[in-house]
Design an enzyme around this catalytic site. Structure first.
Site, PDB file in Angstrom:
ATOM      1  N   LYS A   1       0.836  -1.248   0.054  1.00  0.00           N
ATOM      2  CA  LYS A   1      -0.102  -0.084   0.041  1.00  0.00           C
ATOM      3  C   LYS A   1       0.687   1.371  -0.004  1.00  0.00           C
ATOM      4  O   LYS A   1       0.370   2.378  -0.700  1.00  0.00           O
ATOM      5  CB  LYS A   1      -1.054   0.019   1.261  1.00  0.00           C
TER       6      LYS A   1
ATOM      7  N   ASP B   1     -10.224   2.508   2.283  1.00  0.00           N
ATOM      8  CA  ASP B   1     -10.381   1.781   3.607  1.00  0.00           C
ATOM      9  C   ASP B   1     -11.327   2.711   4.795  1.00  0.00           C
ATOM     10  O   ASP B   1     -11.968   1.989   5.581  1.00  0.00           O
ATOM     11  CB  ASP B   1      -8.942   1.452   4.380  1.00  0.00           C
TER      12      ASP B   1
END
Length: 278
Positions: free
Chosen positions: A66, A103
């Site tokens: 990420k 997220d």
């Protein structure tokens, strides 16, 4: 020819993303395929560029890539810029790559829409100051809690993260051993302790009356944090399956311009996970 999407990570064989996105596509009538890609730990950027060069439209990014995806992106959504991590890559028409982090949106939607928890004026404790917590801290603050306390084993990391978020709302950083006696309405576990079957070292007094415990991890069986919270008498303890589906839905919306319904898929996955355990 179907549009091509994928999730890239290492390891990746456990990923539920193909199942989720294929369900979304079937529900919304979208023509696409969605695969798993085992990313090379040394040549992540090459894997991404190769995928897009071969006609790929979008990638979900999971651990451990990420932060690399954040550095790779040519432009960033505001939430990704703050998080320092990207879980969604989109190939733009001009050939550049856009990075987003869904997220936080996924967590907030699960808490508010699926679980019915209004975050405004609530005392929220976020455990951990790593990538998982960085990805959700700003979206949590945007819900106007009374305060967001970020607690980490290394207090300096929590304080640094809190300092970066001061402009978004009331936030403070602390060590796990520095939490006072004032209880919280919601305690979110963003640490990796559950990977080892462990729980963050916090006092049960952190949970207020009718408090919620939320583990950003999910598993076929209750996670270590969920089990521990229930043992402490916490009223509500849930894992991150809903967050997983909701963050995927936000990625799908960014790519396809249509927002899928998540309720039935969450129920289907919850039932499937339970069936897997007999």
């Amino acid at each position: 020819m179907s549009d091509r999407y994928a999730v890239i990570g290492n390891p990746i064989e456990h990923s539920k993303s193909p199942f989720i996105h294929h369900r979304f596509a079937r529900q919304t009538g979208q023509d696409l395929i969605y695969e798993r890609i085992l990313g090379d730990l040394e040549y992540f950027a090459d894997d991404v560029r190769g995928f897009f060069a071969a006609g790929g439209k979008g990638l979900n990014v999971t651990v451990p890539f990420k932060e690399q995806a954040w550095r790779l992106a040519d432009e960033l959504g505001a939430e990704a810029h703050t998080a320092g991590a990207v879980n969604t890559l989109t190939l733009l028409e001009d050939g550049r790559i856009r990075g987003n982090n869904t997220d936080g949106v996924g967590l907030v939607r699960d808490l508010q829409q699926n679980l019915g928890l209004d975050l405004s004026a609530r005392r929220v404790l976020l455990l951990g100051a790593g990538g998982a917590s960085r990805g959700v801290a700003r979206p949590l603050l945007e819900q106007q809690p009374k305060i967001l306390v970020i607690a980490n084993r290394t207090a300096a990391r929590a304080r640094d993260l809190a300092a970066q978020l001061q402009s978004f709302g009331p936030v403070a950083g602390a060590g796990l051993d520095e939490l006072g006696e004032e209880p919280f309405d919601l305690v979110i576990n963003g640490t990796a302790a559950g990977l080892k079957g462990e729980v963050p070292q916090i006092s049960p007094q952190c949970f207020g009356r009718d408090a919620w415990a939320y583990d950003m991890m999910y598993a076929a069986e209750p996670t270590a944090f969920v089990r521990w919270a229930l043992e402490q008498g916490v009223a509500h303890a849930v894992d991150g399956l809903g967050m997983l589906v909701e963050q995927a839905a936000e990625s799908f919306f960014l790519w396809r311009g249509i927002r899928p319904d998540t309720e039935n898929i969450i129920e289907e996955m919850r039932s499937g996970i339970q069936n897997e355990t007999g």
